[in-house]
Scaffold this motif. Structure first.
Motif, PDB file in Angstrom:
ATOM      1  N   LYS A 174      41.352  25.710  42.782  1.00  0.00           N
ATOM      2  CA  LYS A 174      41.179  27.135  43.407  1.00  0.00           C
ATOM      3  C   LYS A 174      40.031  27.174  44.345  1.00  0.00           C
ATOM      4  O   LYS A 174      38.982  26.843  43.741  1.00  0.00           O
ATOM      5  CB  LYS A 174      41.215  27.996  42.224  1.00  0.00           C
ATOM      6  CG  LYS A 174      41.407  29.530  42.712  1.00  0.00           C
ATOM      7  CD  LYS A 174      41.653  30.524  41.663  1.00  0.00           C
ATOM      8  CE  LYS A 174      41.737  31.886  42.171  1.00  0.00           C
ATOM      9  NZ  LYS A 174      42.091  32.893  41.208  1.00  0.00           N
ATOM     10  N   ASN A 184      49.638  35.586  41.617  1.00  0.00           N
ATOM     11  CA  ASN A 184      48.234  35.371  42.141  1.00  0.00           C
ATOM     12  C   ASN A 184      47.205  35.683  40.962  1.00  0.00           C
ATOM     13  O   ASN A 184      45.974  35.109  40.800  1.00  0.00           O
ATOM     14  CB  ASN A 184      47.855  36.548  43.086  1.00  0.00           C
ATOM     15  CG  ASN A 184      46.603  36.433  43.811  1.00  0.00           C
ATOM     16  OD1 ASN A 184      46.203  35.302  44.045  1.00  0.00           O
ATOM     17  ND2 ASN A 184      46.107  37.317  44.292  1.00  0.00           N
ATOM     18  N   LYS A 214      45.631  32.364  53.914  1.00  0.00           N
ATOM     19  CA  LYS A 214      46.405  31.624  52.897  1.00  0.00           C
ATOM     20  C   LYS A 214      47.708  31.216  53.365  1.00  0.00           C
ATOM     21  O   LYS A 214      47.996  30.008  53.030  1.00  0.00           O
ATOM     22  CB  LYS A 214      46.694  32.722  51.836  1.00  0.00           C
ATOM     23  CG  LYS A 214      45.651  32.943  50.782  1.00  0.00           C
ATOM     24  CD  LYS A 214      46.078  34.068  49.664  1.00  0.00           C
ATOM     25  CE  LYS A 214      44.778  34.204  48.842  1.00  0.00           C
ATOM     26  NZ  LYS A 214      44.900  35.339  47.937  1.00  0.00           N
ATOM     27  N   GLU A 238      51.873  39.535  42.576  1.00  0.00           N
ATOM     28  CA  GLU A 238      50.764  40.130  42.149  1.00  0.00           C
ATOM     29  C   GLU A 238      50.290  39.137  40.661  1.00  0.00           C
ATOM     30  O   GLU A 238      49.362  38.735  40.424  1.00  0.00           O
ATOM     31  CB  GLU A 238      50.704  41.504  41.732  1.00  0.00           C
ATOM     32  CG  GLU A 238      49.373  41.984  41.031  1.00  0.00           C
ATOM     33  CD  GLU A 238      48.275  42.051  41.978  1.00  0.00           C
ATOM     34  OE1 GLU A 238      47.175  42.200  41.390  1.00  0.00           O
ATOM     35  OE2 GLU A 238      48.574  42.136  43.418  1.00  0.00           O
TER      36      GLU A 238
END
Length: 154
Positions: free
Chosen positions: A14, A151, A35, A148
């Motif tokens: 990440k 993520n 992204k 959401e």
């Protein structure tokens, strides 16, 4: 009876890149563009890796061509994102941020409400079928909520 246990975790790499434009709405929009460009470059890299394995070797010239293709693919996806979905993304980000400000809470429900409002608004602008507008609101809500959660957990 003796027991052996192995524990560990698997996690994906990440990388967080923060660009502060001074405007939360614009920050989220820029983040979306970055992204989608990274997704496109990763797609091109995976395709190129497949062709390298298939050929069995890579030359310096082919490696440079692969890098160029990755950059072009990333730029192309960003262009498509801006031209086709930029408006929808902008509406969604604005509505989600507005819902967050109104509710005073930052949670997944903002994504759900923002997605539903975006789906309904975009659908209502392009057709008058009430059932289609409701279905698009449900789809927008489901997609935004799923994104959401994904993520949040990655």
């Amino acid at each position: 009876m003796p027991r052996t246990r192995i524990s560990g975790t698997f996690s994906s790499p990440k990388v967080d890149l923060i660009i502060d434009t001074g405007n939360p709405f614009l920050n989220l929009t820029v983040d979306g563009f970055l992204k989608i460009g990274c997704v496109a470059a990763t797609k091109a890299a995976a395709e190129e890796a497949y062709y390298i394995v298939k050929r069995g070797s890579i030359s310096h010239h082919k490696f440079e061509d692969s890098l160029k293709k990755m950059c072009k693919e990333g730029a192309y996806w960003v262009h498509i994102f801006i031209s086709l979905t930029g408006t929808v993304a902008g509406v969604y980000v604005g509505l989600e941020y507005g819902v967050e400000r109104i509710r005073g809470v930052r949670d997944w429900k903002n994504a759900m409400i923002g997605g539903a409002l975006t789906g309904a608004l975009i659908s209502a602008a392009s057709n008058k079928n009430k059932d289609k507008i409701v279905m698009d609101a449900i789809a927008g809500s489901a997609i935004a909520t799923a994104a959401e959660f994904i993520n949040h957990f990655t």
